[in-house]
Design a protein around this motif. Structure first.
Motif, PDB file in Angstrom:
ATOM      1  N   GLU A  72       0.828  -1.209   0.000  1.00 22.16           N
ATOM      2  CA  GLU A  72       0.000   0.000   0.000  1.00 22.16           C
ATOM      3  C   GLU A  72       0.862   1.259   0.000  1.00 22.16           C
ATOM      4  OE1 GLU A  72      -2.933   0.033   3.025  1.00 22.16           O
ATOM      5  OE2 GLU A  72      -3.914  -1.830   2.364  1.00 22.16           O
ATOM      6  N   ARG A  73       1.944   1.232   0.779  1.00 19.07           N
ATOM      7  CA  ARG A  73       2.826   2.397   0.842  1.00 19.07           C
ATOM      8  C   ARG A  73       3.500   2.647  -0.507  1.00 19.07           C
ATOM      9  NH1 ARG A  73       7.481   1.964   5.105  1.00 19.07           N
ATOM     10  NH2 ARG A  73       8.622   1.031   3.366  1.00 19.07           N
ATOM     11  N   LYS A  74       3.959   1.568  -1.159  1.00 21.30           N
ATOM     12  CA  LYS A  74       4.580   1.701  -2.471  1.00 21.30           C
ATOM     13  C   LYS A  74       3.579   2.207  -3.506  1.00 21.30           C
ATOM     14  CE  LYS A  74       8.902   0.227  -2.067  1.00 21.30           C
ATOM     15  NZ  LYS A  74      10.078   0.981  -2.538  1.00 21.30           N
ATOM     16  N   ALA A  75       2.354   1.686  -3.465  1.00 20.99           N
ATOM     17  CA  ALA A  75       1.323   2.126  -4.416  1.00 20.99           C
ATOM     18  C   ALA A  75       1.015   3.608  -4.231  1.00 20.99           C
ATOM     19  CB  ALA A  75       0.050   1.291  -4.245  1.00 20.99           C
ATOM     20  N   LEU A  76       0.953   4.039  -2.956  1.00 21.05           N
ATOM     21  CA  LEU A  76       0.708   5.445  -2.663  1.00 21.05           C
ATOM     22  C   LEU A  76       1.848   6.312  -3.200  1.00 21.05           C
ATOM     23  CD1 LEU A  76      -0.991   7.632  -1.298  1.00 21.05           C
ATOM     24  CD2 LEU A  76       0.241   7.153   0.828  1.00 21.05           C
ATOM     25  N   GLN A  77       3.093   5.852  -3.023  1.00 17.72           N
ATOM     26  CA  GLN A  77       4.244   6.606  -3.535  1.00 17.72           C
ATOM     27  C   GLN A  77       4.188   6.721  -5.054  1.00 17.72           C
ATOM     28  OE1 GLN A  77       7.608   4.464  -2.008  1.00 17.72           O
ATOM     29  NE2 GLN A  77       7.528   5.439   0.017  1.00 17.72           N
ATOM     30  N   ARG A  78       3.810   5.625  -5.721  1.00 19.62           N
ATOM     31  CA  ARG A  78       3.717   5.666  -7.184  1.00 19.62           C
ATOM     32  C   ARG A  78       2.616   6.611  -7.644  1.00 19.62           C
ATOM     33  NH1 ARG A  78       5.260   0.034  -6.668  1.00 19.62           N
ATOM     34  NH2 ARG A  78       3.081  -0.591  -6.449  1.00 19.62           N
ATOM     35  N   ARG A  79       1.464   6.593  -6.936  1.00 13.53           N
ATOM     36  CA  ARG A  79       0.369   7.509  -7.299  1.00 13.53           C
ATOM     37  C   ARG A  79       0.785   8.957  -7.112  1.00 13.53           C
ATOM     38  NH1 ARG A  79      -3.057   3.701  -4.745  1.00 13.53           N
ATOM     39  NH2 ARG A  79      -3.043   4.946  -2.838  1.00 13.53           N
ATOM     40  N   HIS A 112       3.785  10.145  -7.225  1.00 17.95           N
ATOM     41  CA  HIS A 112       4.767  10.487  -8.255  1.00 17.95           C
ATOM     42  C   HIS A 112       4.065  10.805  -9.573  1.00 17.95           C
ATOM     43  CE1 HIS A 112       8.562  10.551 -10.364  1.00 17.95           C
ATOM     44  NE2 HIS A 112       8.108   9.645 -11.224  1.00 17.95           N
ATOM     45  N   ARG A 113       3.062   9.977  -9.943  1.00 17.96           N
ATOM     46  CA  ARG A 113       2.323  10.237 -11.186  1.00 17.96           C
ATOM     47  C   ARG A 113       1.567  11.550 -11.106  1.00 17.96           C
ATOM     48  NH1 ARG A 113       1.228   4.545 -10.917  1.00 17.96           N
ATOM     49  NH2 ARG A 113      -0.799   4.992  -9.973  1.00 17.96           N
ATOM     50  N   GLN A 114       0.977  11.854  -9.948  1.00 16.79           N
ATOM     51  CA  GLN A 114       0.242  13.102  -9.780  1.00 16.79           C
ATOM     52  C   GLN A 114       1.168  14.312  -9.892  1.00 16.79           C
ATOM     53  OE1 GLN A 114      -1.665  12.531  -6.009  1.00 16.79           O
ATOM     54  NE2 GLN A 114      -3.336  11.269  -6.848  1.00 16.79           N
ATOM     55  N   GLN A 115       2.366  14.197  -9.319  1.00 15.85           N
ATOM     56  CA  GLN A 115       3.333  15.296  -9.426  1.00 15.85           C
ATOM     57  C   GLN A 115       3.762  15.517 -10.871  1.00 15.85           C
ATOM     58  OE1 GLN A 115       6.453  14.139  -6.744  1.00 15.85           O
ATOM     59  NE2 GLN A 115       5.308  14.681  -4.896  1.00 15.85           N
ATOM     60  N   GLU A 116       3.982  14.422 -11.610  1.00 18.25           N
ATOM     61  CA  GLU A 116       4.343  14.543 -13.018  1.00 18.25           C
ATOM     62  C   GLU A 116       3.214  15.182 -13.815  1.00 18.25           C
ATOM     63  OE1 GLU A 116       5.425  10.620 -14.301  1.00 18.25           O
ATOM     64  OE2 GLU A 116       7.565  11.023 -13.998  1.00 18.25           O
ATOM     65  N   ALA A 117       1.960  14.758 -13.532  1.00 18.77           N
ATOM     66  CA  ALA A 117       0.822  15.320 -14.252  1.00 18.77           C
ATOM     67  C   ALA A 117       0.655  16.808 -13.949  1.00 18.77           C
ATOM     68  CB  ALA A 117      -0.457  14.564 -13.887  1.00 18.77           C
ATOM     69  N   LEU A 118       0.876  17.188 -12.687  1.00 19.97           N
ATOM     70  CA  LEU A 118       0.756  18.594 -12.300  1.00 19.97           C
ATOM     71  C   LEU A 118       1.816  19.439 -12.997  1.00 19.97           C
ATOM     72  CD1 LEU A 118      -0.675  20.674 -10.520  1.00 19.97           C
ATOM     73  CD2 LEU A 118       0.934  20.126  -8.693  1.00 19.97           C
ATOM     74  N   ALA A 119       3.063  18.925 -13.026  1.00 16.86           N
ATOM     75  CA  ALA A 119       4.139  19.654 -13.706  1.00 16.86           C
ATOM     76  C   ALA A 119       3.851  19.769 -15.197  1.00 16.86           C
ATOM     77  CB  ALA A 119       5.472  18.949 -13.475  1.00 16.86           C
ATOM     78  N   HIS A 120       3.320  18.691 -15.772  1.00 11.77           N
ATOM     79  CA  HIS A 120       2.980  18.707 -17.192  1.00 11.77           C
ATOM     80  C   HIS A 120       1.888  19.732 -17.481  1.00 11.77           C
ATOM     81  CE1 HIS A 120       2.354  17.136 -21.223  1.00 11.77           C
ATOM     82  NE2 HIS A 120       1.081  16.979 -20.952  1.00 11.77           N
ATOM     83  N   ALA A 121       0.843  19.747 -16.655  1.00  9.07           N
ATOM     84  CA  ALA A 121      -0.246  20.709 -16.836  1.00  9.07           C
ATOM     85  C   ALA A 121       0.249  22.143 -16.686  1.00  9.07           C
ATOM     86  CB  ALA A 121      -1.366  20.427 -15.836  1.00  9.07           C
ATOM     87  N   SER A 122       1.176  22.350 -15.744  1.00  8.55           N
ATOM     88  CA  SER A 122       1.731  23.688 -15.547  1.00  8.55           C
ATOM     89  C   SER A 122       2.500  24.151 -16.779  1.00  8.55           C
ATOM     90  CB  SER A 122       2.647  23.682 -14.315  1.00  8.55           C
ATOM     91  OG  SER A 122       3.245  24.948 -14.137  1.00  8.55           O
ATOM     92  N   ARG A 123       3.304  23.253 -17.366  1.00 10.33           N
ATOM     93  CA  ARG A 123       4.052  23.620 -18.571  1.00 10.33           C
ATOM     94  C   ARG A 123       3.108  23.918 -19.729  1.00 10.33           C
ATOM     95  NH1 ARG A 123       7.399  19.230 -16.922  1.00 10.33           N
ATOM     96  NH2 ARG A 123       6.510  17.891 -18.535  1.00 10.33           N
ATOM     97  N   LEU A 124       2.047  23.108 -19.870  1.00 14.78           N
ATOM     98  CA  LEU A 124       1.089  23.355 -20.943  1.00 14.78           C
ATOM     99  C   LEU A 124       0.368  24.683 -20.756  1.00 14.78           C
ATOM    100  CD1 LEU A 124      -0.540  19.850 -21.529  1.00 14.78           C
ATOM    101  CD2 LEU A 124       1.109  21.036 -22.966  1.00 14.78           C
TER     102      LEU A 124
END
Length: 312
Positions: free
Chosen positions: A59-66, A68-80
């Motif tokens: 569960e902890r690993k899954a939360l970390q992966r989620r 990480h994906r959310q941070q990448e998506a946020l950075a991507h949306a910010s650049r767009l």
């Protein structure tokens, strides 16, 4: 616990030892239900006995992966978002100077028509410059319509003629690379041309982007043969396919899944927006674009468009 062991239906993926402890590390374990579990194992030896402590941290690993994906998506949306603001300002600011440049060129062309001493090469260069500025104005206008949320205007376009016109606009770049360009048109039995209902400037922008990418790949290649081939065909009624092939080097396999994503590029100075824009344009016309082949000497991008279809 030796690497590679496990219960029935289980598989040990990896163990990373640490100093001072007999056994310690994180592993992924495939359980009997076919689910991967993230485990951390710590072991120590006391006398003749080894004690292992196994903790399930899935569960902890899954939360970390989620996260990480959310941070990448946020950075991507910010650049767009930033890119959208820049595009809006550029579309507003570039329109007037482009119009002025085009008017100056028209004026020069009109004046030299009566001057017999002006060579045909100069007239041809002025004509090319006028056509390129017209293309640039069309792209800016398209961006302004998108920003203003106006429905883009579609028109019936002869695809073969559009490709010929596009290659004429790029003849200087083609000549400088020393590439040979071939065009193949397989109309089938229905008619002697391909007619698309589309935004002409937008589809031309896709072709320009793919041909320029091919030219840049060929220019950087050490291969003796530098050839680009554009193939038009009608694989089925009311469907047109365009293949843009080049004899350059294969694209890295690891970027194939993200090739049409924003900010993905193989060029040292690229920003990774060209293919994403191509995909957006093609899909807005109800079509698709993909990498059809990628081997040394044969890199092919394939565009499929509905013939006479409506734009979205």
């Amino acid at each position: 616990m030796p690497a590679g062991t496990g219960g029935v239906g289980s598989k040990l993926v990896g163990v990373w030892p640490r100093r001072g402890i007999e056994c310690c590390g994180d592993i992924r374990w495939l359980d009997l239900n076919g689910r991967w579990r993230d485990l951390t194992i710590t072991g120590t030896t006391i006398g003749r006995r080894t004690i292992l402590v196994v903790n399930d941290i899935s569960e902890r690993k899954a939360l970390q992966r989620r996260e990480h994906r959310q941070q990448e998506a946020l950075a991507h949306a910010s650049r767009l978002s930033v890119m959208g603001q820049i595009a809006s300002e550029l579309a507003h600011e570039l329109g007037q100077p482009l119009t002025a440049c085009q008017n100056y060129l028209f004026g020069i062309q009109n004046r030299i028509k009566t001057d017999a001493s002006v060579s045909a090469d100069i007239e041809d260069a002025l004509g090319q410059a006028t056509d390129l500025i017209h293309q640039a104005r069309g792209i800016v206008q398209q961006a302004r319509e998108f920003i203003a949320r106006r429905h883009p205007k579609a028109e019936d376009v002869d695809l073969g003629a559009l490709i010929d016109q596009t290659l004429s606009l790029l003849k200087h770049q083609i000549r400088s690379v020393g590439a040979r360009v071939e065009v193949s048109k397989d109309f089938g039995e229905d008619t002697n041309r391909f007619v698309l209902t589309c935004r002409k400037v937008a589809i031309q922008q896709v072709i320009v982007n793919l041909v320029m990418n091919a030219l840049e790949a060929l220019d950087a290649s050490e291969r003796a043969e530098k050839r680009i081939r554009l193939e038009m065909s009608r694989p089925q009624p009311q469907t047109v396919t365009i293949n843009v092939r080049n004899t350059g080097p294969a694209l890295p396999t690891e970027i194939h899944p993200q090739l049409f994503d924003a900010f993905v590029t193989t060029k040292p100075e690229g920003i990774g927006m060209g293919l994403m824009i191509c995909r957006t344009i093609v899909e807005s016309h109800g079509g698709s674009i993909r990498l059809a082949s990628s081997t040394d000497g044969d890199v092919c991008f394939r565009i499929t468009l509905p013939e006479g279809g409506e734009t979205i």
